[in-house]
Structures are given as structure tokens and as C-alpha cells.
Design a protein around this motif. Sequence first.
Motif, PDB file in Angstrom:
ATOM      1  N   ASP A   1       0.805  -1.231   0.000  1.00 46.59           N
ATOM      2  CA  ASP A   1       0.000   0.000   0.000  1.00 46.59           C
ATOM      3  C   ASP A   1       0.835   1.277   0.000  1.00 46.59           C
ATOM      4  OD1 ASP A   1      -2.391  -1.535   0.113  1.00 46.59           O
ATOM      5  OD2 ASP A   1      -2.100  -1.792   2.275  1.00 46.59           O
ATOM      6  N   LYS A   2       2.014   1.218  -0.614  1.00 48.10           N
ATOM      7  CA  LYS A   2       2.850   2.400  -0.787  1.00 48.10           C
ATOM      8  C   LYS A   2       2.978   2.677  -2.284  1.00 48.10           C
ATOM      9  CE  LYS A   2       4.201   2.791   3.606  1.00 48.10           C
ATOM     10  NZ  LYS A   2       3.878   3.943   4.455  1.00 48.10           N
ATOM     11  N   ARG A   3       2.549   3.842  -2.716  1.00 46.24           N
ATOM     12  CA  ARG A   3       2.639   4.187  -4.132  1.00 46.24           C
ATOM     13  C   ARG A   3       4.076   4.530  -4.498  1.00 46.24           C
ATOM     14  NH1 ARG A   3      -0.600   9.091  -7.272  1.00 46.24           N
ATOM     15  NH2 ARG A   3       0.143   8.579  -9.384  1.00 46.24           N
ATOM     16  N   LEU A   4       4.585   3.906  -5.540  1.00 47.76           N
ATOM     17  CA  LEU A   4       5.959   4.086  -5.989  1.00 47.76           C
ATOM     18  C   LEU A   4       5.924   4.695  -7.381  1.00 47.76           C
ATOM     19  CD1 LEU A   4       7.215   0.538  -4.964  1.00 47.76           C
ATOM     20  CD2 LEU A   4       7.161   2.592  -3.547  1.00 47.76           C
ATOM     21  N   SER A   5       6.482   5.882  -7.530  1.00 48.78           N
ATOM     22  CA  SER A   5       6.419   6.579  -8.804  1.00 48.78           C
ATOM     23  C   SER A   5       7.760   7.218  -9.120  1.00 48.78           C
ATOM     24  CB  SER A   5       5.330   7.652  -8.773  1.00 48.78           C
ATOM     25  OG  SER A   5       5.305   8.399  -9.958  1.00 48.78           O
ATOM     26  N   SER A   6       8.194   7.102 -10.378  1.00 49.33           N
ATOM     27  CA  SER A   6       9.455   7.734 -10.765  1.00 49.33           C
ATOM     28  C   SER A   6       9.526   7.923 -12.270  1.00 49.33           C
ATOM     29  CB  SER A   6      10.656   6.900 -10.300  1.00 49.33           C
ATOM     30  OG  SER A   6      10.767   5.714 -11.069  1.00 49.33           O
ATOM     31  N   ALA A   7      10.343   8.874 -12.681  1.00 48.14           N
ATOM     32  CA  ALA A   7      10.710   9.083 -14.081  1.00 48.14           C
ATOM     33  C   ALA A   7      12.217   9.281 -14.066  1.00 48.14           C
ATOM     34  CB  ALA A   7      10.004  10.301 -14.657  1.00 48.14           C
ATOM     35  N   SER A   8      12.959   8.425 -14.737  1.00 46.65           N
ATOM     36  CA  SER A   8      14.406   8.439 -14.552  1.00 46.65           C
ATOM     37  C   SER A   8      15.155   8.052 -15.819  1.00 46.65           C
ATOM     38  CB  SER A   8      14.792   7.482 -13.411  1.00 46.65           C
ATOM     39  OG  SER A   8      14.399   6.154 -13.728  1.00 46.65           O
ATOM     40  N   ILE A   9      16.469   8.276 -15.762  1.00 44.41           N
ATOM     41  CA  ILE A   9      17.385   7.945 -16.851  1.00 44.41           C
ATOM     42  C   ILE A   9      18.540   7.151 -16.259  1.00 44.41           C
ATOM     43  CG2 ILE A   9      18.977   8.880 -18.569  1.00 44.41           C
ATOM     44  CD1 ILE A   9      17.156  11.388 -18.635  1.00 44.41           C
ATOM     45  N   THR A  10      18.852   6.013 -16.856  1.00 47.44           N
ATOM     46  CA  THR A  10      19.960   5.168 -16.424  1.00 47.44           C
ATOM     47  C   THR A  10      20.912   4.986 -17.596  1.00 47.44           C
ATOM     48  OG1 THR A  10      18.583   3.958 -14.835  1.00 47.44           O
ATOM     49  CG2 THR A  10      20.613   2.894 -15.544  1.00 47.44           C
ATOM     50  N   ILE A  11      22.216   5.127 -17.349  1.00 45.98           N
ATOM     51  CA  ILE A  11      23.191   4.959 -18.424  1.00 45.98           C
ATOM     52  C   ILE A  11      24.338   4.068 -17.963  1.00 45.98           C
ATOM     53  CG2 ILE A  11      22.663   7.226 -19.382  1.00 45.98           C
ATOM     54  CD1 ILE A  11      25.382   8.186 -18.263  1.00 45.98           C
ATOM     55  N   ALA A  12      24.982   3.400 -18.915  1.00 46.04           N
ATOM     56  CA  ALA A  12      26.213   2.678 -18.626  1.00 46.04           C
ATOM     57  C   ALA A  12      27.304   3.706 -18.336  1.00 46.04           C
ATOM     58  CB  ALA A  12      26.597   1.803 -19.820  1.00 46.04           C
ATOM     59  N   PRO A  13      28.262   3.404 -17.449  1.00 43.58           N
ATOM     60  CA  PRO A  13      29.284   4.398 -17.082  1.00 43.58           C
ATOM     61  C   PRO A  13      30.023   4.995 -18.275  1.00 43.58           C
ATOM     62  CG  PRO A  13      29.360   2.537 -15.581  1.00 43.58           C
ATOM     63  CD  PRO A  13      28.398   2.154 -16.675  1.00 43.58           C
ATOM     64  N   GLU A  14      30.271   4.180 -19.308  1.00 44.73           N
ATOM     65  CA  GLU A  14      31.038   4.684 -20.449  1.00 44.73           C
ATOM     66  C   GLU A  14      30.251   5.700 -21.278  1.00 44.73           C
ATOM     67  OE1 GLU A  14      29.347   0.569 -21.521  1.00 44.73           O
ATOM     68  OE2 GLU A  14      30.359   1.522 -19.815  1.00 44.73           O
ATOM     69  N   ALA A  15      28.924   5.763 -21.095  1.00 48.30           N
ATOM     70  CA  ALA A  15      28.108   6.698 -21.872  1.00 48.30           C
ATOM     71  C   ALA A  15      28.261   8.135 -21.397  1.00 48.30           C
ATOM     72  CB  ALA A  15      26.640   6.291 -21.808  1.00 48.30           C
ATOM     73  N   ILE A  16      28.774   8.328 -20.183  1.00 44.60           N
ATOM     74  CA  ILE A  16      28.881   9.680 -19.641  1.00 44.60           C
ATOM     75  C   ILE A  16      29.776  10.548 -20.517  1.00 44.60           C
ATOM     76  CG2 ILE A  16      30.841   9.210 -18.111  1.00 44.60           C
ATOM     77  CD1 ILE A  16      27.800  11.394 -17.247  1.00 44.60           C
TER      78      ILE A  16
END
Length: 350
Positions: free
Chosen positions: A148-163
Amino acid sequence: MENCTEKNSSSTEKSNGSYAAGQGNPLYDMFVTQLSQLHTVCAKEALARGFGRADLVRSVGETWFVDPQYGRGSYWFYLMDGDTIVVSMDITYRRAVESAMETVPYLGFGLYEHAMPMYCSPECAASSCKLMGHDWDGGPYISSFEPDKRLSSASITIAPEAIRRYANALHCDEKKLRRAIGRLTTSEGAPGLPSALRGLDITYPAASVADSYYHAKVIECFALLASSIPEKVTSADAVNISDRDCVECLCSYIDDNLSSDLSTKTLCDIAHVSEGKMISAFRNVQGNTPQSYIRARRLEHGRRLLLDESRKISEIAKSAGYRNQGAFTDAFKRAYGTTPRAYRNRLRIE
């Protein structure tokens, strides 16, 4: 579980080249493994079984729905260029669920709302800013969610070499951009970034433009993050920036040398500052003392290592920088309310 990339295979192939179906890509496999453990089902299978909503299935990427036995909601992610994943999720579980897995190294940042911050960062959960950044070296990782805990997110994940690619595109320093991600949780945020990230939640572009839209959205978010990095040092900011640089240098050294001598004298010698200056800088930037930071990092490192049952607790204590198993046990119990052995046994039972 059936792979749900078939529905969107044509658009995925256009944008991802050799990662047409995603499988075999470390980031993709990590996401799918976690989603499978968290009782979500890919859209094609979910709709065939009579749950999920067709109007929430996006034109590119993969949409997953929570199994109704466990909760409700949807999770969408899209792999781009083999090294970048954009995410939008909004789920609620009816019962406690958990995921334990081996993760790959990655960098990420996002807007985490509702109950989500309490599972990601104590600092962010206690603040008004729900922006968080992660610079993760990989390894065992466990996620546990309450009912009963609402979990919400909008995110970006990248591989370390992409930085490097994103830093070059924005003409900014790669190391500074990486540090900006890592300290996002404890900073005052980045103007405009929450709104830009929220666009990942509310926008459903047509298939013909979706890939271009999400590439542009990622660049926009990185640009806003980069714009939060001070370009010039004014006399009024000089002391604070000096403190920040000193603390970032020391934190980087501490994180890479948890099993080594991290006495106050050693840290002062490394940073070439006095004890008073170093402690003052840590309080200004981290809100605590150097030794408090070291204790927290060593305990967190030890807690993660306990997930690997092949490692003896005495070895973990040494790796975490404690002189013996007893000292590690005492510190662990003070921090987490249980002993390392009892913690490991609880994880095994769960």
C-alpha cells in the motif's frame, strides 16, 4: 516469462541496432531480471491474461503491468543506443515484495515521488526535493517494498562509459557531469530538471517520432543537470566551492579505500588541509563529520557484502575496514538493530 519486445520490434530495431530485442545487453537484462522478480508481466502477456491497459502501452520500449495478485500499476522502459534507458513507473503493491539480484555498474538520476524516496535515499525522503542521483559500482542489490505504498518515478539510467558521450555533446567536463549526478540527492537540485523528467511520465509520442523525442529528452535532462554546475567562482562562493572540492576528493578516496587506514590524520595528509578545516568542510557539505561518513559507508559496504553467502563474516569485516569480526558486529548492531549473522539469516528465510 515471455519476452515482450515482439510488439515493438520494428521501432526498437531502428533505434537500438544490434540490441534489437535488448537481450544480451547488461542494462536491459538487469531491468528485466528485476521486473520479473517484482511480479510484473510484459504487456503482451498481461493483456492476453485479461489485465493491464492497452492505452498505457507505448509505441516504443517495453511496458510491464503488475500482476493483480500482487498489486496494480505499470512500468515502462526504453533502451536507446545500447547504453541508455529511460523509465516511467507508477505501481502500488498489495503485499510486501522483494528483489535480490546482481547489478552491473551504472549512473542514473530521476524524479522520485510519493513513497519512492523512502526506499532510495534517507536524505531525499526528508527533503522537499525528490531528485536523486546514483553512481553505482555494481554488485549485490536488494529492494524491499511495503504494501500500500505508491511508488512513482521518471528516470534515466546509463552505462558508465556513456557519460563521456553526453559530456562531449554538451561541451562540459566529464568528471564534473558525473559528480553532478552523484551529488544530486544532497544538492538543492537543478532548475527545470523535475519538469523535464516528468515529461517522461506524461508524454506518449507517436511511433514515427518517439525515438527522436526520447533522445532529445535525455539530452535536455543532461543539459539541465550540466547547467547546475557552477561555471565561474565568485568571491562569495569561493569558500563553499573550495569545501565541496575538498570533500568530493576525500569522499572519492574513502569510497575506494574502505579497508585502509582512514584516520583523521591520514585524510588531512591526503587533502593537505588542517583537521579543523577538513571537519568544517565536511559539516558544510555533508552535514556530518568525516568519521561519521566513513562509518556509514563501511557499514553499507558490509551490508551489501552480506548478500553474498559465500563470503565469511570475518572476511566481510576486514573488507569493510574493521579490525575484527566483533568490532564489525557491534557497529552493525548499533546501526541496524541486528547482528550481521542474523541479518543474513533473515534474508535467507525471506
